[in-house]
Scaffold this active site. Sequence first.
Site, PDB file in Angstrom:
ATOM      1  N   GLU A 246       0.886  -1.174   0.000  1.00  0.00           N
ATOM      2  CA  GLU A 246       0.000   0.000   0.000  1.00  0.00           C
ATOM      3  C   GLU A 246       0.915   1.213   0.000  1.00  0.00           C
ATOM      4  OE1 GLU A 246      -3.244  -0.348  -0.161  1.00  0.00           O
ATOM      5  OE2 GLU A 246      -3.333  -2.501   0.208  1.00  0.00           O
ATOM      6  N   CYS A 280      -1.998   9.186   2.570  1.00  0.00           N
ATOM      7  CA  CYS A 280      -1.731   8.696   1.206  1.00  0.00           C
ATOM      8  C   CYS A 280      -2.836   9.139   0.266  1.00  0.00           C
ATOM      9  CB  CYS A 280      -1.619   7.176   1.222  1.00  0.00           C
ATOM     10  SG  CYS A 280      -3.001   6.359   2.026  1.00  0.00           S
TER      11      CYS A 280
HETATM   12  P1  NAD Z   1       8.627   4.647   4.412  1.00  0.00           P
HETATM   13  O1  NAD Z   1       8.544   3.862   3.169  1.00  0.00           O
HETATM   14  O2  NAD Z   1       9.785   5.527   4.629  1.00  0.00           O
HETATM   15  O3  NAD Z   1       8.602   3.669   5.678  1.00  0.00           O
HETATM   16  C1  NAD Z   1       7.554   2.758   5.912  1.00  0.00           C
HETATM   17  C2  NAD Z   1       8.052   1.671   6.844  1.00  0.00           C
HETATM   18  O4  NAD Z   1       9.026   0.875   6.184  1.00  0.00           O
HETATM   19  C3  NAD Z   1       8.697   2.181   8.124  1.00  0.00           C
HETATM   20  O5  NAD Z   1       8.287   1.365   9.190  1.00  0.00           O
HETATM   21  C4  NAD Z   1      10.178   1.993   7.827  1.00  0.00           C
HETATM   22  O6  NAD Z   1      10.984   1.831   8.971  1.00  0.00           O
HETATM   23  C5  NAD Z   1      10.158   0.717   7.016  1.00  0.00           C
HETATM   24  N1  NAD Z   1      11.322   0.506   6.154  1.00  0.00           N
HETATM   25  C6  NAD Z   1      12.209   1.435   5.697  1.00  0.00           C
HETATM   26  N2  NAD Z   1      13.132   0.835   4.910  1.00  0.00           N
HETATM   27  C7  NAD Z   1      12.815  -0.478   4.862  1.00  0.00           C
HETATM   28  C8  NAD Z   1      13.380  -1.600   4.214  1.00  0.00           C
HETATM   29  N3  NAD Z   1      14.465  -1.483   3.438  1.00  0.00           N
HETATM   30  N4  NAD Z   1      12.791  -2.808   4.376  1.00  0.00           N
HETATM   31  C9  NAD Z   1      11.680  -2.921   5.130  1.00  0.00           C
HETATM   32  N5  NAD Z   1      11.111  -1.909   5.788  1.00  0.00           N
HETATM   33  C10 NAD Z   1      11.666  -0.685   5.656  1.00  0.00           C
HETATM   34  O7  NAD Z   1       7.266   5.442   4.511  1.00  0.00           O
HETATM   35  P2  NAD Z   1       6.828   6.531   5.594  1.00  0.00           P
HETATM   36  O8  NAD Z   1       7.593   7.782   5.337  1.00  0.00           O
HETATM   37  O9  NAD Z   1       6.866   5.935   6.957  1.00  0.00           O
HETATM   38  O10 NAD Z   1       5.279   6.750   5.227  1.00  0.00           O
HETATM   39  C11 NAD Z   1       4.841   7.660   4.275  1.00  0.00           C
HETATM   40  C12 NAD Z   1       4.505   6.938   2.973  1.00  0.00           C
HETATM   41  O11 NAD Z   1       3.516   5.954   3.209  1.00  0.00           O
HETATM   42  C13 NAD Z   1       3.908   7.876   1.949  1.00  0.00           C
HETATM   43  O12 NAD Z   1       4.456   7.584   0.670  1.00  0.00           O
HETATM   44  C14 NAD Z   1       2.431   7.511   1.969  1.00  0.00           C
HETATM   45  O13 NAD Z   1       1.723   7.811   0.803  1.00  0.00           O
HETATM   46  C15 NAD Z   1       2.493   6.049   2.220  1.00  0.00           C
HETATM   47  N6  NAD Z   1       1.209   5.559   2.744  1.00  0.00           N
HETATM   48  C16 NAD Z   1       0.440   4.735   1.969  1.00  0.00           C
HETATM   49  C17 NAD Z   1      -0.801   4.309   2.423  1.00  0.00           C
HETATM   50  C18 NAD Z   1      -1.697   3.407   1.603  1.00  0.00           C
HETATM   51  O14 NAD Z   1      -2.610   2.817   2.156  1.00  0.00           O
HETATM   52  N7  NAD Z   1      -1.484   3.298   0.310  1.00  0.00           N
HETATM   53  C19 NAD Z   1      -1.237   4.727   3.684  1.00  0.00           C
HETATM   54  C20 NAD Z   1      -0.433   5.569   4.420  1.00  0.00           C
HETATM   55  C21 NAD Z   1       0.797   5.971   3.955  1.00  0.00           C
END
Ligand code: NAD
Length: 518
Positions: A246, A280
């Site tokens: 997502e 998002c």
């Molecule tokens: P992010 O991708 O930076 O991090 C998300 C999670 O992934 C965190 O827990 C992080 O620690 C972890 N992570 C980071 N690197 C990783 C790796 N290499 N392997 C596994 N896990 C890893 O995102 P964010 O800044 O926390 O959140 C914002 C983003 O989330 C925005 O792009 C937003 O649009 C998206 N989002 C999407 C939805 C949806 O339902 N489509 C909902 C909410 C947020």
Amino acid sequence: MSTAVEEAEKVAGSSDEVVAVKRPVDGETIRELPVADAAEVAATAARLRAAQGEWAELGFAGRREWLERLRDWMLAESERIADIMQAESGKVRADATLEVPYCADAINFYSANAAEFLADETPSAHFPALKVKRLRITRDPVGLVGVISPWNFPLILSLGDAIPALAAGNAVLIKPSELTPLCLMAVIEGWKQIGAPDVLDYVNGFGETGGALVDEADYVQFTGSDKTGRLVLKRAAETLTPVSLELGGKDPALVLRDANVERAANGVAFGGLMNSGQICMSIERVYVERPIYDEFLGKLTEKVEALRQGADGRTYTADVGAMTSPAQTDIVERHVTDAREKGARILTGGRRGDGPGDWYEPTVIADVDHSMDVMRDETFGPVISVMAVEDAEQAVELANDSRYGLSGSIFSGDVKAAERMARRLEMGSCNVNDTLINYNALELPMGGWKTSGIGTRHGRDGIRKFTRTRSILSPRGPELDSEILWYPITPAKRGFFAKVTRFFGGRGLGRFGIERRG
Ligand code: NAD
């Protein structure tokens, strides 16, 4: 012989790194937490796995009881949970108090529907020769579901996915965002307090901890940026682990000339600025038909100017809160500067707060175009960018001109025409005359097209994806000693078989009342 749990515990330990959780409204560190290294992730996963079998055997009725007890615990503790969430995220009270009710509702939704969603299915065979067989599809939990979540909705996007996974009989290990782990930790403490089985826990850390969880899980539910989503997909490919991604969005609103302009302006203000635009599904791009462009801009600007920004504790006296991280505020600042430099008009806002803490003013930008970052990349902040279009066709064309395809909105006085237009938008969900609210219609799948993701949450598939199907084929009645396809192969048997397959494979099917589905 030692068990998998004991083996994993021997090497378990936390690294020396810490997660420093800050209070976005003033930048103060409120808690430091040890980071779980790969060994600790493996040990926790093994412990949960060991309890998963019994959890599955409880049956859905037994599992539902525990989920409903958690729901009651959360509702009783909801003010305290919202306090913690506000502290770590900078949300206003109105935004922070939405998450426990969503989770309670998700428990109620799956309590009411999961038995049906998970029940065996017995389709009837389409092929006449197989009518003598009984076909059955059963569903088993995958085992251990790993949930990796972002910071913008720390409970909805972690526990919210754990609920259907648990209901389906899985154990769940969650890696919350390093920015906002505290309210999820509080809820998992609640799971332990009510004495529930040891099938739900968390591990704290950064990307490496998330990566280690991908290695351990039987299914990965990831919510976050498309950049990280790609890394998760690559890592999961190593173990052929299924994933649901997502990811980000750049959601458009199309405001047509026959729209109720007052409602459209109110809807866009809320859809663009709720949670400081850190959703998002935030409305980030608005396409307005030229005849109502000025009227819409006037109303939107007036409404956004009237919003109160600040930290409101428990008082519900602020509309827009802080930004959750300095890194995100940097992106917002960069996008607005880019738009300004390329000739857009900032109608209100457009400035980073002086601090302490992380703030960005609610902002409306007019006269933008697709050369600007605010119309192409995810801004994820309190910024609404508005562009005039000549007609509805151009609005559709521009709405689809994006690498994202999560969701969006159409505002129009003709609901039927808007529904037809929605079918032409390249996105997973579309609201007519509303914003964001489709997320609460748990019957509807929620997921993105294009760079916005793979897979969906909510609805029937939102729980079925956490299961594996098994197909069982058995006789309905008495059986012969042999079958026509079995040995020995003879010209007579194969000749008869060829005739039968030609007959049933062609028009002959119609005679048996079997219709072709078009
Ligand atoms: P992010 O991708 O930076 O991090 C998300 C999670 O992934 C965190 O827990 C992080 O620690 C972890 N992570 C980071 N690197 C990783 C790796 N290499 N392997 C596994 N896990 C890893 O995102 P964010 O800044 O926390 O959140 C914002 C983003 O989330 C925005 O792009 C937003 O649009 C998206 N989002 C999407 C939805 C949806 O339902 N489509 C909902 C909410 C947020």
